[in-house]
Design a protein around this motif. Sequence first.
Motif, short mmCIF file in Angstrom:
data_model
loop_
_atom_site.label_atom_id
_atom_site.label_comp_id
_atom_site.label_asym_id
_atom_site.label_seq_id
_atom_site.Cartn_x
_atom_site.Cartn_y
_atom_site.Cartn_z
N VAL A 95 38.19 56.24 44.86
CA VAL A 95 36.86 55.67 45.00
C VAL A 95 36.81 54.24 44.46
N VAL A 96 37.62 53.94 43.44
CA VAL A 96 37.74 52.54 42.98
C VAL A 96 38.21 51.66 44.13
N ALA A 97 39.20 52.15 44.86
CA ALA A 97 39.70 51.40 46.01
C ALA A 97 38.61 51.25 47.07
N GLU A 98 37.84 52.31 47.27
CA GLU A 98 36.72 52.27 48.22
C GLU A 98 35.70 51.22 47.80
N ILE A 99 35.40 51.17 46.50
CA ILE A 99 34.45 50.17 45.98
C ILE A 99 34.94 48.76 46.28
N GLY A 100 36.23 48.55 46.05
CA GLY A 100 36.80 47.24 46.32
C GLY A 100 36.61 46.84 47.77
N MET A 101 36.76 47.81 48.67
CA MET A 101 36.58 47.52 50.10
C MET A 101 35.13 47.20 50.41
N LEU A 118 17.60 52.15 45.83
CA LEU A 118 18.73 52.74 46.57
C LEU A 118 19.98 52.81 45.70
N ALA A 119 20.18 51.83 44.83
CA ALA A 119 21.33 51.87 43.93
C ALA A 119 21.25 53.10 43.02
N LEU A 120 20.07 53.37 42.47
CA LEU A 120 19.89 54.54 41.61
C LEU A 120 20.01 55.83 42.39
N PHE A 121 19.42 55.85 43.58
CA PHE A 121 19.46 57.08 44.38
C PHE A 121 20.89 57.39 44.81
N PHE A 122 21.59 56.39 45.34
CA PHE A 122 22.99 56.60 45.73
C PHE A 122 23.82 57.00 44.51
N ARG A 126 25.85 50.35 48.32
CA ARG A 126 26.67 51.54 48.56
C ARG A 126 27.75 51.70 47.50
N LEU A 127 28.26 50.60 46.98
CA LEU A 127 29.30 50.72 45.96
C LEU A 127 28.75 51.27 44.65
N CYS A 128 27.42 51.20 44.44
CA CYS A 128 26.81 51.84 43.27
C CYS A 128 27.02 53.35 43.33
N GLY A 129 26.91 53.90 44.54
CA GLY A 129 27.21 55.31 44.72
C GLY A 129 28.67 55.61 44.44
N SER A 130 29.53 54.73 44.88
CA SER A 130 30.96 54.93 44.65
C SER A 130 31.29 54.90 43.15
N LEU A 131 30.64 54.01 42.41
CA LEU A 131 30.85 53.97 40.96
C LEU A 131 30.43 55.29 40.31
N ALA A 132 29.30 55.84 40.76
CA ALA A 132 28.83 57.11 40.21
C ALA A 132 29.80 58.23 40.56
N PHE A 133 30.40 58.18 41.74
CA PHE A 133 31.40 59.16 42.14
C PHE A 133 32.58 59.12 41.18
#
Length: 381
Positions: free
Chosen positions: A244-250, A7-11, A131-138
Amino acid sequence: MPAFSWLALFFGAFYFVYGAYLPFWSLWLEGIGVSAEQIGLLLGAGMAIRFAGNLLVMEQIKGAGHLLPVTRWLSVFSLLAFIGFYFSHQLWWLVGLTLLANFIYPTLMPVGEALATRMVVQAHLDYGKVRLCGSLAFIVASTLVGALVSNVGSEWILHAMVIGLVLMVLLSWLPLHPAPQDVAGERAKASLKATLRSPTVRRFLLITALLQSSHAAYYGFSAIHWKAAGYSGTIIGYLWALGVVAEIGMFAADKRFLQRWGARQLFIAGAIGCVARWLLLGTTTELGWLVLGQLLHSVTFGMSHLGAVRFMTRQLPAEQLIPTQSLYAAIGLGMVLAALMAVCGSLYESLEGGIFLLMALVVVPVFFLRFKPTTVAAAAV
């Protein structure tokens, strides 16, 4: 491959593509000669067709075992749809491909979220971390594509998306362990119609629609607005990445600091953040205030989305998870967002930054909407 890694890779692959599409697709359209009003209509049409795509595709998923094959074929068809944008820039072609691509590609979001929530129930997945793996990719995509737009040209927006889609197709065909399956004793998936009969679900859908669709001006016109204010594609990419960095933090803080917060508390916090953020973006383009506005993405999207996940995993029976996820994506992230996107497109040339002030008004009803607690689900995020 273990569920977390898969899921980390897919997101990661999905949100890399989304990180190129969401901030910059309007600039790609502008770069090929599409007017602001036509951009608004195209983006709005794309968001609107998501409603049909999410409902029609998700309704065909009869159980958890269908999630993985549907994910794989949606990935393949998404790649083919976006390759089509290379062949013509005629308006009729753009309209047709916009409808096709948005019917297929965004449906991967609720399907992926359904896979993740299933793994929360089935394998005790830490949703926030995956989910934050997806945010990092974003972040990677928005930063990279912003630099490419500044230094090479807007045509690289589409190139980056196609590269990301190729990776997503390849990753989606990797094996997933444990495979998604219905939990022993679990009732069959409820229908969309049956799920909508629940007053609590309907109230949830209204709240999330108001919170998520208030991002319409930001998603559709922030890049154009900031470019008109003199900012380069690189700076615009950094601003989106900061959000998105802020989103990751959340998301990262969720399990440790927010577990006692219920869905209602998260929704109210999201609404407060929306009002503050849209007032800021609507009244200034000074860089310092834009930075603050982007940090608020952790609240406007991050807390609002965590509230939605909290509601679905704690307050719904398991058989309603997939249909409610579908309705959440189709209505809040599709139909209502589409309508507001089209409104923003028609008003942008006359109001410019004023369209953000309209978005602040959209979330006001959230402060007065409540839903009664329901039976606690089998697992919680």
